[in-house]
Design a protein around this motif. Structure first.
Motif, PDB file in Angstrom:
ATOM      1  N   TYR A  18     -15.284   3.344  -8.226  1.00  0.00           N
ATOM      2  CA  TYR A  18     -15.532   2.177  -9.068  1.00  0.00           C
ATOM      3  C   TYR A  18     -14.255   1.442  -9.457  1.00  0.00           C
ATOM      4  O   TYR A  18     -14.294   0.510 -10.256  1.00  0.00           O
ATOM      5  CB  TYR A  18     -16.273   2.624 -10.339  1.00  0.00           C
ATOM      6  N   TYR A  19     -13.149   1.852  -8.852  1.00  0.00           N
ATOM      7  CA  TYR A  19     -11.871   1.291  -9.262  1.00  0.00           C
ATOM      8  C   TYR A  19     -11.337   0.285  -8.262  1.00  0.00           C
ATOM      9  O   TYR A  19     -11.449   0.447  -7.041  1.00  0.00           O
ATOM     10  CB  TYR A  19     -10.837   2.409  -9.445  1.00  0.00           C
ATOM     11  N   PHE A  20     -10.729  -0.741  -8.803  1.00  0.00           N
ATOM     12  CA  PHE A  20      -9.961  -1.718  -8.048  1.00  0.00           C
ATOM     13  C   PHE A  20      -8.583  -1.089  -7.842  1.00  0.00           C
ATOM     14  O   PHE A  20      -7.963  -0.612  -8.784  1.00  0.00           O
ATOM     15  CB  PHE A  20      -9.860  -2.985  -8.902  1.00  0.00           C
TER      16      PHE A  20
ATOM     17  N   LYS B 241      10.436  -3.843   7.848  1.00  0.00           N
ATOM     18  CA  LYS B 241      11.719  -4.523   7.776  1.00  0.00           C
ATOM     19  C   LYS B 241      12.584  -3.869   6.696  1.00  0.00           C
ATOM     20  O   LYS B 241      12.035  -3.265   5.758  1.00  0.00           O
ATOM     21  CB  LYS B 241      11.507  -5.994   7.418  1.00  0.00           C
ATOM     22  N   PRO B 242      13.883  -4.023   6.776  1.00  0.00           N
ATOM     23  CA  PRO B 242      14.738  -3.455   5.722  1.00  0.00           C
ATOM     24  C   PRO B 242      14.348  -3.938   4.325  1.00  0.00           C
ATOM     25  O   PRO B 242      14.464  -3.173   3.361  1.00  0.00           O
ATOM     26  CB  PRO B 242      16.132  -3.937   6.118  1.00  0.00           C
ATOM     27  N   GLU B 243      13.869  -5.158   4.225  1.00  0.00           N
ATOM     28  CA  GLU B 243      13.475  -5.688   2.919  1.00  0.00           C
ATOM     29  C   GLU B 243      12.184  -5.062   2.374  1.00  0.00           C
ATOM     30  O   GLU B 243      11.796  -5.330   1.246  1.00  0.00           O
ATOM     31  CB  GLU B 243      13.346  -7.211   2.951  1.00  0.00           C
ATOM     32  N   ASP B 244      11.529  -4.239   3.173  1.00  0.00           N
ATOM     33  CA  ASP B 244      10.367  -3.491   2.678  1.00  0.00           C
ATOM     34  C   ASP B 244      10.788  -2.221   1.941  1.00  0.00           C
ATOM     35  O   ASP B 244       9.948  -1.526   1.358  1.00  0.00           O
ATOM     36  CB  ASP B 244       9.440  -3.110   3.834  1.00  0.00           C
ATOM     37  N   THR B 245      12.070  -1.914   1.977  1.00  0.00           N
ATOM     38  CA  THR B 245      12.577  -0.735   1.293  1.00  0.00           C
ATOM     39  C   THR B 245      12.309  -0.824  -0.200  1.00  0.00           C
ATOM     40  O   THR B 245      12.691  -1.806  -0.847  1.00  0.00           O
ATOM     41  CB  THR B 245      14.083  -0.565   1.541  1.00  0.00           C
ATOM     42  N   ALA B 246      11.635   0.191  -0.741  1.00  0.00           N
ATOM     43  CA  ALA B 246      11.263   0.178  -2.149  1.00  0.00           C
ATOM     44  C   ALA B 246      10.530   1.475  -2.473  1.00  0.00           C
ATOM     45  O   ALA B 246      10.171   2.234  -1.562  1.00  0.00           O
ATOM     46  CB  ALA B 246      10.343  -1.007  -2.463  1.00  0.00           C
ATOM     47  N   VAL B 247      10.289   1.690  -3.746  1.00  0.00           N
ATOM     48  CA  VAL B 247       9.350   2.717  -4.169  1.00  0.00           C
ATOM     49  C   VAL B 247       7.981   2.059  -4.249  1.00  0.00           C
ATOM     50  O   VAL B 247       7.833   1.003  -4.875  1.00  0.00           O
ATOM     51  CB  VAL B 247       9.736   3.323  -5.530  1.00  0.00           C
ATOM     52  N   TYR B 248       7.013   2.666  -3.601  1.00  0.00           N
ATOM     53  CA  TYR B 248       5.665   2.117  -3.548  1.00  0.00           C
ATOM     54  C   TYR B 248       4.760   2.892  -4.505  1.00  0.00           C
ATOM     55  O   TYR B 248       4.754   4.130  -4.497  1.00  0.00           O
ATOM     56  CB  TYR B 248       5.125   2.185  -2.125  1.00  0.00           C
ATOM     57  N   TYR B 249       4.008   2.148  -5.288  1.00  0.00           N
ATOM     58  CA  TYR B 249       3.115   2.723  -6.281  1.00  0.00           C
ATOM     59  C   TYR B 249       1.685   2.248  -6.041  1.00  0.00           C
ATOM     60  O   TYR B 249       1.468   1.112  -5.614  1.00  0.00           O
ATOM     61  CB  TYR B 249       3.505   2.272  -7.696  1.00  0.00           C
ATOM     62  N   CYS B 250       0.726   3.086  -6.380  1.00  0.00           N
ATOM     63  CA  CYS B 250      -0.647   2.620  -6.403  1.00  0.00           C
ATOM     64  C   CYS B 250      -1.147   2.627  -7.846  1.00  0.00           C
ATOM     65  O   CYS B 250      -0.665   3.391  -8.682  1.00  0.00           O
ATOM     66  CB  CYS B 250      -1.562   3.456  -5.517  1.00  0.00           C
ATOM     67  N   LYS B 251      -2.087   1.750  -8.105  1.00  0.00           N
ATOM     68  CA  LYS B 251      -2.677   1.637  -9.429  1.00  0.00           C
ATOM     69  C   LYS B 251      -4.173   1.498  -9.280  1.00  0.00           C
ATOM     70  O   LYS B 251      -4.654   0.720  -8.454  1.00  0.00           O
ATOM     71  CB  LYS B 251      -2.118   0.423 -10.172  1.00  0.00           C
ATOM     72  N   ALA B 252      -4.901   2.231 -10.103  1.00  0.00           N
ATOM     73  CA  ALA B 252      -6.361   2.138 -10.126  1.00  0.00           C
ATOM     74  C   ALA B 252      -6.771   1.492 -11.442  1.00  0.00           C
ATOM     75  O   ALA B 252      -6.307   1.903 -12.508  1.00  0.00           O
ATOM     76  CB  ALA B 252      -6.985   3.521  -9.995  1.00  0.00           C
ATOM     77  N   THR B 253      -7.611   0.488 -11.347  1.00  0.00           N
ATOM     78  CA  THR B 253      -8.024  -0.254 -12.539  1.00  0.00           C
ATOM     79  C   THR B 253      -9.537  -0.391 -12.595  1.00  0.00           C
ATOM     80  O   THR B 253     -10.172  -0.702 -11.586  1.00  0.00           O
ATOM     81  CB  THR B 253      -7.411  -1.672 -12.527  1.00  0.00           C
ATOM     82  N   ARG B 254     -10.078  -0.141 -13.782  1.00  0.00           N
ATOM     83  CA  ARG B 254     -11.494  -0.386 -14.028  1.00  0.00           C
ATOM     84  C   ARG B 254     -11.641  -0.765 -15.500  1.00  0.00           C
ATOM     85  O   ARG B 254     -11.315   0.008 -16.372  1.00  0.00           O
ATOM     86  CB  ARG B 254     -12.340   0.841 -13.714  1.00  0.00           C
ATOM     87  N   LEU B 255     -12.089  -1.964 -15.721  1.00  0.00           N
ATOM     88  CA  LEU B 255     -12.217  -2.505 -17.088  1.00  0.00           C
ATOM     89  C   LEU B 255     -10.868  -2.361 -17.786  1.00  0.00           C
ATOM     90  O   LEU B 255      -9.882  -2.888 -17.320  1.00  0.00           O
ATOM     91  CB  LEU B 255     -13.330  -1.777 -17.827  1.00  0.00           C
ATOM     92  N   TRP B 256     -10.808  -1.646 -18.912  1.00  0.00           N
ATOM     93  CA  TRP B 256      -9.574  -1.524 -19.671  1.00  0.00           C
ATOM     94  C   TRP B 256      -8.794  -0.272 -19.311  1.00  0.00           C
ATOM     95  O   TRP B 256      -7.794   0.042 -19.942  1.00  0.00           O
ATOM     96  CB  TRP B 256      -9.878  -1.500 -21.180  1.00  0.00           C
ATOM     97  N   VAL B 257      -9.228   0.442 -18.304  1.00  0.00           N
ATOM     98  CA  VAL B 257      -8.577   1.695 -17.933  1.00  0.00           C
ATOM     99  C   VAL B 257      -7.741   1.494 -16.676  1.00  0.00           C
ATOM    100  O   VAL B 257      -8.179   0.835 -15.724  1.00  0.00           O
ATOM    101  CB  VAL B 257      -9.637   2.788 -17.659  1.00  0.00           C
ATOM    102  N   GLU B 258      -6.549   2.036 -16.670  1.00  0.00           N
ATOM    103  CA  GLU B 258      -5.734   2.000 -15.468  1.00  0.00           C
ATOM    104  C   GLU B 258      -4.926   3.279 -15.332  1.00  0.00           C
ATOM    105  O   GLU B 258      -4.546   3.911 -16.322  1.00  0.00           O
ATOM    106  CB  GLU B 258      -4.804   0.790 -15.441  1.00  0.00           C
ATOM    107  N   TYR B 259      -4.695   3.648 -14.089  1.00  0.00           N
ATOM    108  CA  TYR B 259      -3.880   4.809 -13.763  1.00  0.00           C
ATOM    109  C   TYR B 259      -2.831   4.387 -12.745  1.00  0.00           C
ATOM    110  O   TYR B 259      -3.129   3.630 -11.817  1.00  0.00           O
ATOM    111  CB  TYR B 259      -4.737   5.929 -13.143  1.00  0.00           C
TER     112      TYR B 259
END
Length: 119
Positions: free
Chosen positions: A34-36, A90-108
């Motif tokens: 149920y999460y975006f 590409k070299p410019e894609d270098t980064a720390v990648y995070y995921c986030k789950a959102t549903r209504l007022w809740v996010e992780y």
């Protein structure tokens, strides 16, 4: 306590590919169905930016202009996992990648996984 765990990062040469995964853990009853879900990245000295997002059914997907045509987001609700397939890196894609789950007022948020694109 629900947690999101990213995996799949690493060191890759320019033009290479990686597949990141974002999985939920910590509760057997928790489901990402149920999460975006959004993927974000943060490079050193830069602000966190959105990369891609997908709605709960997978029927609505968006990408940042910088990754369109190279990255593909998908989800497997049966496995409680969201993926980010990254190609033509590409070299410019270098980064720390995070995921986030959102549903209504809740996010992780996950803790992030490092992607380094370098020869």
């Amino acid at each position: 306590q629900v947690q999101l765990v990213e995996s799949g990062g690493g060191l890759v040469q320019p033009g290479g590919s990686l597949r990141l995964s974002c999985a939920a853990s910590g509760s057997s009853d928790f489901t990402l169905d149920y999460y975006f879900i959004g993927w974000f990245r943060q490079a050193p000295g830069k602000e966190r930016e959105g990369v891609s997002c997908i709605n709960n059914t997978g029927g609505s997907i968006n990408y940042a202009d910088s990754v369109k045509g190279r990255f593909t987001i998908s989800r497997d609700n049966a496995k409680n996992t969201v993926y980010l397939q990254m190609t033509s890196l590409k070299p410019e894609d270098t980064a720390v990648y995070y995921c986030k789950a959102t549903r209504l007022w809740v996010e992780y948020w996950g803790q992030g996984t490092q992607v380094t694109v370098s020869s």
